[in-house]
Design a protein around this motif. Structure first.
Motif, PDB file in Angstrom:
ATOM      1  N   ALA A  41       0.807  -1.218   0.000  1.00 45.76           N
ATOM      2  CA  ALA A  41       0.000   0.000   0.000  1.00 45.76           C
ATOM      3  C   ALA A  41       0.839   1.266   0.000  1.00 45.76           C
ATOM      4  O   ALA A  41       0.295   2.375   0.117  1.00 45.76           O
ATOM      5  N   SER A  42       2.147   1.132  -0.149  1.00 39.45           N
ATOM      6  CA  SER A  42       3.014   2.310  -0.207  1.00 39.45           C
ATOM      7  C   SER A  42       2.644   3.167  -1.421  1.00 39.45           C
ATOM      8  O   SER A  42       2.408   2.642  -2.514  1.00 39.45           O
ATOM      9  N   PRO A  43       2.593   4.500  -1.258  1.00 43.37           N
ATOM     10  CA  PRO A  43       2.244   5.376  -2.394  1.00 43.37           C
ATOM     11  C   PRO A  43       3.171   5.185  -3.594  1.00 43.37           C
ATOM     12  O   PRO A  43       2.701   5.188  -4.743  1.00 43.37           O
ATOM     13  N   LEU A  44       4.462   4.999  -3.350  1.00 40.51           N
ATOM     14  CA  LEU A  44       5.393   4.798  -4.460  1.00 40.51           C
ATOM     15  C   LEU A  44       5.137   3.459  -5.152  1.00 40.51           C
ATOM     16  O   LEU A  44       5.248   3.354  -6.380  1.00 40.51           O
ATOM     17  N   GLU A  45       4.797   2.438  -4.373  1.00 42.73           N
ATOM     18  CA  GLU A  45       4.491   1.132  -4.961  1.00 42.73           C
ATOM     19  C   GLU A  45       3.235   1.218  -5.825  1.00 42.73           C
ATOM     20  O   GLU A  45       3.179   0.640  -6.927  1.00 42.73           O
TER      21      GLU A  45
END
Length: 300
Positions: free
Chosen positions: A87-91
């Motif tokens: 759920a990381s924004p970069l991911e």
């Protein structure tokens, strides 16, 4: 088994390598397309530039993630834990870019298939439906990943949707390439269509990604990260192949006609069109356009 952090580093290395190849091919393609006119310049140039921008953004995100995992956040979080945060924004941004890249390239492929097959709605409508469905599935996967709980993996978060996305991407490439090859072969049976070979290279990379995902291997991460530059490489190679006539029938050049006769034939056949030599694929497109103009003239 390779750890997640090791697979991500390998993926970054391979992505950088393929991006360098794509960047070189892009500038060669740009030099060629800037000298063109009509749809070759108005459509292919923006698409090639968009593919480069997407691949660049994807690479920048991977570089930032590597710095975060191994430099800036190394004292607060382990690299494997950092990369496992779905759920990381970069991911999420990286996954969205990965889905956008083949969607853009396959849009041109579906359009090319539609034009070369006499602008048949039986080709265009199903192609657009499958393409839009695949894009919707891909972006739904991004939404599912954004709601993934801590400790979740891609194998527990919408695995069937991910498999469907990879499968449909391969089917679009295979079916459209087959229809294009059949259309060109039917009109010029002696022509070898190497653009289909370039598309097979991309299809094989998707197949490798699908197999790695189904077997639960971390090799899926290198296979996924090289996807954006490979899409751009294949796109540019097709344009370069058409421009330099790579794969054309050598017999067509073995007994050249006199220049005067050749010029007369071109004037008779290409009234109102460019006098530059055309590839066989361009001849097919021009033939369809001229035929549609004649039909519209008859109706008037």
């Amino acid at each position: 088994m390779t750890s997640l952090s090791e697979a991500s580093l390998l993926a970054l290395f391979l992505e950088t390598l393929f991006y360098g190849v794509f960047f070189t091919f892009y500038w060669l393609t740009l030099t060629i397309l800037l000298k063109k006119y009509g749809i070759q310049r108005d459509l292919l140039l923006p698409v090639a530039t968009l593919l480069l921008c997407i691949a660049t953004a994807h690479l920048v995100i991977d570089l930032v993630r590597a710095l975060e995992a191994f430099v800036f956040s190394v004292d607060t979080i382990a690299a494997d834990t950092y990369y496992s945060d779905l759920a990381s924004p970069l991911e999420l941004a990286k996954t969205a870019l990965y889905i956008t890249q083949p969607t853009v390239a396959d849009s041109v492929l579906v359009w090319r298939c539609y034009v070369l097959n006499n602008r048949s709605l039986l080709v265009g409508i199903p192609g657009c439906i499958v393409l839009l469905t695949n894009a919707a599935i891909g972006y739904y996967v991004v939404w599912s990943l954004s709601r993934a709980a801590a400790g979740s993996t891609v194998y527990t978060t919408a695995p069937w949707l991910i498999t469907t996305f990879y499968t449909l991407t391969m089917l679009i490439s295979i079916i459209c390439s087959t229809l294009i090859s059949w259309r060109i072969w039917r009109n010029r049976r002696s022509m070898s269509n190497r653009s289909a070979r370039f598309r097979r290279f991309y299809t094989i990379s998707i197949l490798a990604l699908l197999l790695a995902f189904l077997t639960g291997s971390n090799g899926q991460y290198p296979a996924m990260d090289i996807g954006p530059p490979i899409v751009g490489i294949v796109f540019c190679l097709i344009i370069l192949q058409v421009h330099f006539h790579v794969g054309s029938n050598p017999q067509s050049n073995s007994s050249p006609k006199p220049f005067t006769n050749l010029s007369e034939e071109r004037r008779e056949h290409n009234v109102g069109y460019s006098m530059k030599p055309m590839t066989r694929e361009a001849e097919i497109i021009q033939f369809d356009v001229m035929r549609s103009q004649r039909l519209s003239g008859d109706d008037c």
